[in-house]
Write an enzyme that holds these catalytic residues in place. Structure first.
Site, PDB file in Angstrom:
ATOM      1  N   ILE A 115       0.840  -1.201   0.000  1.00 38.79           N
ATOM      2  CA  ILE A 115       0.000   0.000   0.000  1.00 38.79           C
ATOM      3  C   ILE A 115       0.874   1.249   0.000  1.00 38.79           C
ATOM      4  O   ILE A 115       0.642   2.193  -0.763  1.00 38.79           O
ATOM      5  CB  ILE A 115      -0.977  -0.021   1.206  1.00 38.79           C
ATOM      6  CG1 ILE A 115      -1.935  -1.221   1.052  1.00 38.79           C
ATOM      7  CG2 ILE A 115      -1.746   1.277   1.304  1.00 38.79           C
ATOM      8  CD1 ILE A 115      -2.931  -1.403   2.182  1.00 38.79           C
TER       9      ILE A 115
ATOM     10  N   GLY B 251       8.715  -4.910   3.093  1.00 41.11           N
ATOM     11  CA  GLY B 251       8.765  -4.119   1.857  1.00 41.11           C
ATOM     12  C   GLY B 251       9.923  -4.534   0.959  1.00 41.11           C
ATOM     13  O   GLY B 251      10.723  -5.411   1.287  1.00 41.11           O
TER      14      GLY B 251
ATOM     15  N   ALA C 166       3.212  -1.559   9.320  1.00 40.37           N
ATOM     16  CA  ALA C 166       2.534  -2.347  10.354  1.00 40.37           C
ATOM     17  C   ALA C 166       2.429  -3.782   9.886  1.00 40.37           C
ATOM     18  O   ALA C 166       2.462  -4.053   8.686  1.00 40.37           O
ATOM     19  CB  ALA C 166       1.135  -1.791  10.608  1.00 40.37           C
TER      20      ALA C 166
ATOM     21  N   TYR D  58      -4.727  -7.927  15.582  1.00 39.81           N
ATOM     22  CA  TYR D  58      -4.460  -6.938  14.524  1.00 39.81           C
ATOM     23  C   TYR D  58      -5.437  -5.763  14.647  1.00 39.81           C
ATOM     24  O   TYR D  58      -5.031  -4.602  14.743  1.00 39.81           O
ATOM     25  CB  TYR D  58      -4.570  -7.602  13.140  1.00 39.81           C
ATOM     26  CG  TYR D  58      -4.626  -6.590  12.028  1.00 39.81           C
ATOM     27  CD1 TYR D  58      -3.551  -5.729  11.803  1.00 39.81           C
ATOM     28  CD2 TYR D  58      -5.771  -6.449  11.222  1.00 39.81           C
ATOM     29  CE1 TYR D  58      -3.612  -4.765  10.797  1.00 39.81           C
ATOM     30  CE2 TYR D  58      -5.827  -5.503  10.224  1.00 39.81           C
ATOM     31  CZ  TYR D  58      -4.754  -4.661  10.014  1.00 39.81           C
ATOM     32  OH  TYR D  58      -4.818  -3.708   9.037  1.00 39.81           O
TER      33      TYR D  58
ATOM     34  N   PHE E  33     -10.815  -0.918   3.956  1.00 38.15           N
ATOM     35  CA  PHE E  33     -11.467  -2.203   3.743  1.00 38.15           C
ATOM     36  C   PHE E  33     -10.450  -3.026   2.937  1.00 38.15           C
ATOM     37  O   PHE E  33      -9.267  -2.979   3.267  1.00 38.15           O
ATOM     38  CB  PHE E  33     -12.867  -1.988   3.137  1.00 38.15           C
ATOM     39  CG  PHE E  33     -13.834  -1.545   4.222  1.00 38.15           C
ATOM     40  CD1 PHE E  33     -13.670  -0.327   4.865  1.00 38.15           C
ATOM     41  CD2 PHE E  33     -14.847  -2.373   4.656  1.00 38.15           C
ATOM     42  CE1 PHE E  33     -14.501   0.067   5.914  1.00 38.15           C
ATOM     43  CE2 PHE E  33     -15.693  -1.989   5.698  1.00 38.15           C
ATOM     44  CZ  PHE E  33     -15.530  -0.785   6.323  1.00 38.15           C
ATOM     45  N   ASN E  34     -10.805  -3.796   1.927  1.00 36.70           N
ATOM     46  CA  ASN E  34      -9.810  -4.701   1.318  1.00 36.70           C
ATOM     47  C   ASN E  34      -9.100  -4.069   0.126  1.00 36.70           C
ATOM     48  O   ASN E  34      -9.669  -4.003  -0.972  1.00 36.70           O
ATOM     49  CB  ASN E  34     -10.495  -6.013   0.940  1.00 36.70           C
ATOM     50  CG  ASN E  34     -10.830  -6.824   2.175  1.00 36.70           C
ATOM     51  OD1 ASN E  34     -11.586  -6.380   3.034  1.00 36.70           O
ATOM     52  ND2 ASN E  34     -10.235  -7.985   2.300  1.00 36.70           N
TER      53      ASN E  34
ATOM     54  N   ILE F 135     -10.800 -21.940  -0.003  1.00 31.13           N
ATOM     55  CA  ILE F 135     -11.886 -21.043   0.409  1.00 31.13           C
ATOM     56  C   ILE F 135     -12.113 -21.285   1.891  1.00 31.13           C
ATOM     57  O   ILE F 135     -12.483 -22.393   2.290  1.00 31.13           O
ATOM     58  CB  ILE F 135     -13.180 -21.341  -0.382  1.00 31.13           C
ATOM     59  CG1 ILE F 135     -12.950 -21.116  -1.879  1.00 31.13           C
ATOM     60  CG2 ILE F 135     -14.335 -20.497   0.138  1.00 31.13           C
ATOM     61  CD1 ILE F 135     -14.160 -21.479  -2.751  1.00 31.13           C
TER      62      ILE F 135
ATOM     63  N   ARG G  71     -11.552 -19.536   8.762  1.00 25.40           N
ATOM     64  CA  ARG G  71     -10.262 -19.050   9.269  1.00 25.40           C
ATOM     65  C   ARG G  71     -10.545 -18.211  10.515  1.00 25.40           C
ATOM     66  O   ARG G  71     -11.427 -17.343  10.472  1.00 25.40           O
ATOM     67  CB  ARG G  71      -9.640 -18.186   8.162  1.00 25.40           C
ATOM     68  CG  ARG G  71      -8.220 -17.809   8.340  1.00 25.40           C
ATOM     69  CD  ARG G  71      -7.711 -17.062   7.113  1.00 25.40           C
ATOM     70  NE  ARG G  71      -8.213 -15.684   7.040  1.00 25.40           N
ATOM     71  CZ  ARG G  71      -7.786 -14.779   6.164  1.00 25.40           C
ATOM     72  NH1 ARG G  71      -6.879 -15.104   5.258  1.00 25.40           N
ATOM     73  NH2 ARG G  71      -8.264 -13.556   6.158  1.00 25.40           N
TER      74      ARG G  71
HETATM   75  N1  UDP Z   1      -9.645 -15.998   1.884  1.00 29.75           N
HETATM   76  C1  UDP Z   1      -9.799 -17.268   1.333  1.00 29.75           C
HETATM   77  N2  UDP Z   1      -8.710 -17.869   0.782  1.00 29.75           N
HETATM   78  C2  UDP Z   1      -7.466 -17.276   0.763  1.00 29.75           C
HETATM   79  C3  UDP Z   1      -7.319 -16.001   1.329  1.00 29.75           C
HETATM   80  C4  UDP Z   1      -8.442 -15.395   1.887  1.00 29.75           C
HETATM   81  O1  UDP Z   1     -10.898 -17.829   1.318  1.00 29.75           O
HETATM   82  O2  UDP Z   1      -6.500 -17.886   0.260  1.00 29.75           O
HETATM   83  C5  UDP Z   1     -10.833 -15.312   2.429  1.00 29.75           C
HETATM   84  C6  UDP Z   1     -10.682 -14.857   3.884  1.00 29.75           C
HETATM   85  O3  UDP Z   1     -11.058 -15.882   4.767  1.00 29.75           O
HETATM   86  C7  UDP Z   1     -11.603 -13.640   3.911  1.00 29.75           C
HETATM   87  C8  UDP Z   1     -11.509 -13.060   2.510  1.00 29.75           C
HETATM   88  O4  UDP Z   1     -11.018 -14.128   1.691  1.00 29.75           O
HETATM   89  O5  UDP Z   1     -12.934 -14.051   4.122  1.00 29.75           O
HETATM   90  C9  UDP Z   1     -10.539 -11.891   2.394  1.00 29.75           C
HETATM   91  O6  UDP Z   1      -9.326 -12.276   3.034  1.00 29.75           O
HETATM   92  P1  UDP Z   1      -7.982 -11.452   2.881  1.00 29.75           P
HETATM   93  O7  UDP Z   1      -6.928 -12.222   3.643  1.00 29.75           O
HETATM   94  O8  UDP Z   1      -7.713 -11.172   1.454  1.00 29.75           O
HETATM   95  O9  UDP Z   1      -8.278 -10.065   3.581  1.00 29.75           O
HETATM   96  P2  UDP Z   1      -8.862  -9.700   5.045  1.00 29.75           P
HETATM   97  O10 UDP Z   1     -10.354  -9.511   4.834  1.00 29.75           O
HETATM   98  O11 UDP Z   1      -8.523 -10.793   5.994  1.00 29.75           O
HETATM   99  O12 UDP Z   1      -8.175  -8.416   5.368  1.00 29.75           O
END
Ligand code: UDP
Length: 323
Positions: A12, A36, A75, A141, A169-170, A205, A276
């Site tokens: 980022i 980095g 971070a 985190y 967000f993402n 997934i 997860r």
């Molecule tokens: N995720 C997944 N498979 C992966 C990586 C992530 O299913 O290999 C899912 C994760 O459980 C979450 C979403 O994708 O629901 C986004 O995860 P990511 O780690 O990209 O970002 P976060 O939302 O944790 O910051």
């Protein structure tokens, strides 16, 4: 303006540096290169290799650079890692932030832009998520970032350090030159694209039993260039504030994988696994506050365009950065 960017060699940070330079500002990057890459630092920026854990290093670098504003990207940011190693998150994200803030006070710098996160909210009671939702992180985190926001209020009140916390967000996608290369990749989109590139056999997934349209988690993906633009707007903000930063659209994990199949033309083998730890089911931003107060508007709000930019970068950087 002269901007000092801590963590400007990361995913980022590096693209924010590029956009801040494109907007006509001068930049010094300070990074310990633990996550980095030196080659991710735009050559127009000055570079100082240093570690926030060492107060003398950050203080000397700020003294030499004399910036008007500091942006703080350095971070640890992997939710599942924080669930097994909280100490790393409180050291890197909280203790090191205290060093940075103290050095800012020592050198009379009055403007601070902070990489916040929607993870401070845990599982929100409603989406789209507005800024006034209760702060109830589900992971060390998220907790570490909430703690820094709490500290910032006092550094503002007591020392007059005006701050903006952008709660990401993402973040996803790439610019033409810079992209996402983590040495140990955990994020969804780069993991899916690695399958299309042939460097991974399949993507996993995590969880298919959430209360969402297809049982997988919903996230709000924001293009990294739009995210960087918010930092430039934050420099103009005249009072301390926190903003949620996402596009306002939610996509499930399965929708992301399907979009990657469409963009890459690759079948992408996916395997369903259990949930997860630390993952909230649904995180979608309200961008109302940042659009009305800072005039922020995403240019790339279609997931397909975000994925296409990431794909273009990965195809030309098969092994990421060389260093
Ligand atoms: N995720 C997944 N498979 C992966 C990586 C992530 O299913 O290999 C899912 C994760 O459980 C979450 C979403 O994708 O629901 C986004 O995860 P990511 O780690 O990209 O970002 P976060 O939302 O944790 O910051």
């Amino acid at each position: 303006m002269k901007i000092f960017v801590v963590g400007g060699a990361g995913y980022i940070g590096s693209i924010c540096v590029e956009e801040v330079l494109n907007a006509g500002h001068q930049v010094t990057v300070f990074d310990n290169l633990s996550e980095g890459h030196r080659s991710a630092v735009d050559p127009r920026a000055a570079f100082v290799q240093g570690d926030l854990a060492n107060y003398a290093e950050i203080s000397a670098a700020l003294k030499a650079a004399v910036p008007e504003a500091v942006m703080h990207f350095a971070a640890a940011s992997v939710v599942p890692e924080s669930m097994v190693n909280p100490s790393k998150y409180f050291h890197n994200n909280v203790a090191n932030a205290i060093h940075l803030l103290d050095a800012i006070v020592e050198h009379g710098i009055k403007k601070f832009v902070f990489s916040g996160t929607c993870a401070i909210f845990g599982t929100p009671e409603r989406v789209p998520m507005t800024e006034d939702l209760p702060v109830r992180p589900l992971s060390p985190y998220g907790q570490s970032k909430a703690m820094v926001e709490q500290m910032l209020r006092w550094y503002d009140q007591i020392h007059g350090v005006q701050y903006v916390s952008l709660r990401y967000f993402n973040a996803a996608g790439a610019s033409e030159k810079f992209g996402e290369h983590h040495r140990r990749e955990t994020h969804l989109i780069p993991n899916v694209l690695a399958v299309a590139l042939g460097t991974k056999d399949h993507v996993e997934i995590y969880g298919t039993d959430y209360l969402t349209p297809d049982g997988t988690c919903v996230r709000d993906y924001i293009h990294i260039i739009d995210l960087a633009q918010a930092h430039i707007l934050a420099l103009q903000c005249r009072q301390s504030a926190c903003f949620n930063l996402g596009c306002g659209d939610g996509y499930t994990v399965k929708q992301v994988i399907d979009t990657c199949r469409k963009v890459t033309g690759h079948p992408i083998h996916a395997i369903e696994r259990p949930r997860r730890p630390g993952d909230p089911p649904k995180l979608v931003a309200s961008s109302k506050k940042i659009s009305s107060e800072l005039g922020w508007k995403p240019r790339f709000n279609k997931l397909q365009d975000i994925v296409a930019s990431a794909w273009a970068w990965h195809k030309t950087h098969l092994n990421g950065y060389p260093d």
